[in-house]
Design a protein around this motif. Sequence first.
Motif, short mmCIF file in Angstrom:
data_model
loop_
_atom_site.label_atom_id
_atom_site.label_comp_id
_atom_site.label_asym_id
_atom_site.label_seq_id
_atom_site.Cartn_x
_atom_site.Cartn_y
_atom_site.Cartn_z
N THR A 42 11.12 -5.18 119.77
CA THR A 42 11.19 -3.76 119.40
C THR A 42 11.64 -2.85 120.53
N LEU A 43 11.47 -3.25 121.78
CA LEU A 43 11.74 -2.36 122.90
C LEU A 43 13.23 -2.19 123.16
N THR A 44 13.62 -0.98 123.52
CA THR A 44 15.01 -0.70 123.90
C THR A 44 15.22 -1.05 125.37
N GLY A 45 16.47 -1.01 125.79
CA GLY A 45 16.76 -1.23 127.20
C GLY A 45 16.12 -0.18 128.09
N GLU A 46 16.13 1.07 127.66
CA GLU A 46 15.49 2.14 128.44
C GLU A 46 13.99 1.88 128.57
N GLN A 47 13.36 1.43 127.51
CA GLN A 47 11.92 1.14 127.56
C GLN A 47 11.63 -0.03 128.50
N LEU A 48 12.51 -1.03 128.51
CA LEU A 48 12.33 -2.14 129.45
C LEU A 48 12.39 -1.63 130.89
N LEU A 49 13.38 -0.79 131.17
CA LEU A 49 13.53 -0.28 132.54
C LEU A 49 12.35 0.58 132.94
N ALA A 50 11.77 1.29 131.99
CA ALA A 50 10.64 2.17 132.31
C ALA A 50 9.43 1.38 132.78
N GLY A 51 9.37 0.10 132.41
CA GLY A 51 8.24 -0.72 132.82
C GLY A 51 8.48 -1.54 134.07
N VAL A 52 9.58 -1.28 134.79
CA VAL A 52 9.92 -2.05 135.99
C VAL A 52 9.58 -1.26 137.25
N PRO A 53 8.58 -1.68 138.01
CA PRO A 53 8.27 -0.98 139.26
C PRO A 53 9.32 -1.27 140.32
N GLY A 54 9.56 -0.32 141.20
CA GLY A 54 10.47 -0.55 142.31
C GLY A 54 11.91 -0.18 142.08
N LEU A 55 12.29 0.21 140.86
CA LEU A 55 13.69 0.55 140.61
C LEU A 55 14.13 1.76 141.42
N ALA A 56 13.24 2.71 141.59
CA ALA A 56 13.58 3.93 142.31
C ALA A 56 13.93 3.64 143.78
N ASP A 57 13.49 2.51 144.27
CA ASP A 57 13.76 2.17 145.67
C ASP A 57 15.11 1.50 145.85
N LEU A 58 15.78 1.15 144.75
CA LEU A 58 17.08 0.48 144.83
C LEU A 58 18.20 1.51 144.84
N ASP A 59 19.27 1.21 145.56
CA ASP A 59 20.44 2.09 145.60
C ASP A 59 21.38 1.71 144.46
N VAL A 60 20.92 1.95 143.23
CA VAL A 60 21.70 1.59 142.05
C VAL A 60 21.62 2.70 141.00
#
Length: 329
Positions: free
Chosen positions: A28-46
């Motif tokens: 049921t989850l969208t790609g945006e919802q998957l990303l919202a549950g990933v810690p540490g993304l804000a620390d990546l230069d992407v």
Amino acid sequence: MSARIALFSLGGTIAMTPGAQGGGVQPTLTGEQLLAGVPGLADLDVEIEARDFRRLPGASLSFDDLRSLANAIGDCDADGVVITQGTDTIEETAYLLDLLHTGRTPLVVTGAMRNPTMAGADGPANVLAAIEVAADPAAHGRGCLVVFADEIHAACRVRKTHSTSVATFASPNGGALGHLVEGRARFLSAPGERVTVRLAPEAGFRRVALVTATLGDDGEILRAVADRADGLVVAAMGVGHVPESYLDALTELAGRMPVLLASRTGAGSVLSRTYGYPGSESDLLARGLTGAGFLHPYKARILLTVLLTAGASWDEIVETVSRAGAVRA
């Protein structure tokens, strides 16, 4: 400059939540919802763009789904691509994408063995690792990779080896290409030769059957293949052996369609000249079968399907299967 990553979500366990009526989980989850549950993304230069491509269990993905995905990937402007999907078919879908992807942009496939409602869900860590690999310049030119449990695998040899373990993915013939170390991709070898195939947009996928040789089988299932398939992969015993009861049917089929000889063991290569009895590898090759080398039967079926769909000649099929089945990084 930030790396631009496109994330295509296809469903699978990584995207599953409990159904509205209770019972088991569903994608049921969208790609945006998957990303919202990933810690540490804000620390990546992407910079990440999520695309909700499919919401299906891995077992329900089709060749047409994957060709549509390959086309969408080819049309997107990104430095790296991440695909999330169900693990049931990753060893097949990743190899199909590897064959269809002719560019140098890295494709990274990942998923999860534990859905988001479970303790120790592995999806967020796998997504983070996949993004880190896709953003790494060292991944360019390596085709499609599978990233799971901080290991990096080549699509051409990765296998799902356990039904429930979070460390299910392995590469029996050669091991992992590399590992995630402190958030960086560390490759253990240089990029090797890749096999790619171009398909006409309108070409309908051809049908290739996979038959596993088993003790005491009379070969009748092979006769059922004759009028229902365009090609055949035989998952033979050991180094390429089948019961004598298979021989008449296989000889007839090899005169009508490409028949590839692979090993059902899961590791190692079929041989060509060690054994000489009826039903041995040398006997089968003399009857017109083509050895698939180190290719697992699942990979051999994907390759033969794509080659037949592309309209490859018999000589082209033999040459391509020989290259794909050889040892390479």
